[in-house]
Design a protein around this motif. Structure first.
Motif, PDB file in Angstrom:
ATOM      1  N   GLU A  96       0.556   2.462  -4.510  1.00 56.65           N
ATOM      2  CA  GLU A  96       1.281   1.200  -4.337  1.00 56.65           C
ATOM      3  C   GLU A  96       2.591   1.421  -3.578  1.00 56.65           C
ATOM      4  OE1 GLU A  96       0.632  -2.180  -5.481  1.00 56.65           O
ATOM      5  OE2 GLU A  96      -1.362  -1.284  -5.412  1.00 56.65           O
ATOM      6  N   ARG A  99       1.869   2.003   0.081  1.00 57.29           N
ATOM      7  CA  ARG A  99       1.450   0.752   0.720  1.00 57.29           C
ATOM      8  C   ARG A  99       2.651  -0.140   0.997  1.00 57.29           C
ATOM      9  NH1 ARG A  99      -1.382  -4.153  -1.496  1.00 57.29           N
ATOM     10  NH2 ARG A  99      -1.047  -3.198  -3.512  1.00 57.29           N
ATOM     11  N   HIS A 100       3.534  -0.297   0.011  1.00 59.66           N
ATOM     12  CA  HIS A 100       4.698  -1.155   0.204  1.00 59.66           C
ATOM     13  C   HIS A 100       5.689  -0.562   1.203  1.00 59.66           C
ATOM     14  CE1 HIS A 100       3.308  -4.054  -2.588  1.00 59.66           C
ATOM     15  NE2 HIS A 100       3.254  -3.195  -3.584  1.00 59.66           N
ATOM     16  N   HIS A 103       4.329  -1.521   4.514  1.00 62.59           N
ATOM     17  CA  HIS A 103       4.660  -2.906   4.840  1.00 62.59           C
ATOM     18  C   HIS A 103       6.109  -3.010   5.314  1.00 62.59           C
ATOM     19  CE1 HIS A 103       1.494  -4.254   1.671  1.00 62.59           C
ATOM     20  NE2 HIS A 103       0.933  -3.997   2.826  1.00 62.59           N
TER      21      HIS A 103
END
Length: 150
Positions: A96, A99-100, A103
């Motif tokens: 997570e 992934r963030h 982004h």
């Protein structure tokens, strides 16, 4: 054999924990100087980052204190996964976080062209070169043959 298993577990835990720490810092660096998009009127950037850092401290203490096979429970994970262990939670949180951070990297590059994993690796994109590259991609997309539906 039991000793070598503990050594492998400690190596895995240290490796995952180190990557998690690295990616937490990368995410904060990518947010440096930006306003908070989803903060309420009475929340400051410093308050939100302070909360994030306090969760690190709690997480780090938990990771340090427990073995990888320590049981855990995540009630919002779907069946049969709510009953899990520290290893699975660490892998999930690391995924997570990566992934963030990705982004945030995409958004940061779009805002001001800053890229890189950490501040010491920062690269500033040349605006003219970036515009030329975007135009090249746009032209390639426009000239590509249309995709046929089957």
């Amino acid at each position: 054999m039991a000793g070598s298993c503990r050594m492998i577990d400690e190596f895995a835990k240290d490796n995952l924990h180190g990557r998690l720490r690295r990616d937490r810092e990368a995410l904060l660096w990518k947010l440096d100087g930006l306003s908070d998009l989803w903060a309420t009127e009475d929340e400051t950037r410093d308050q939100i980052i302070g909360f994030y850092r306090r969760t690190w401290e709690h997480s780090d203490a938990t990771i340090t204190a427990l073995p990888l096979d320590a049981p855990g429970h995540v009630p919002w994970w779907p069946e049969p996964c709510p009953n899990t262990n520290l290893f699975a939670v660490m892998v999930h949180v690391l995924g997570e976080s990566i992934r963030h951070a990705g982004h945030a990297d995409i958004l940061r590059e779009g805002l001001d062209g800053r890229t890189g994993l950490r501040a010491e690796h920062e690269k500033q994109i040349d605006d003219e070169a970036r515009a030329a590259y975007c135009a090249k991609i746009e032209q390639a997309a426009r000239s590509a043959a249309p995709i046929k539906a089957y």
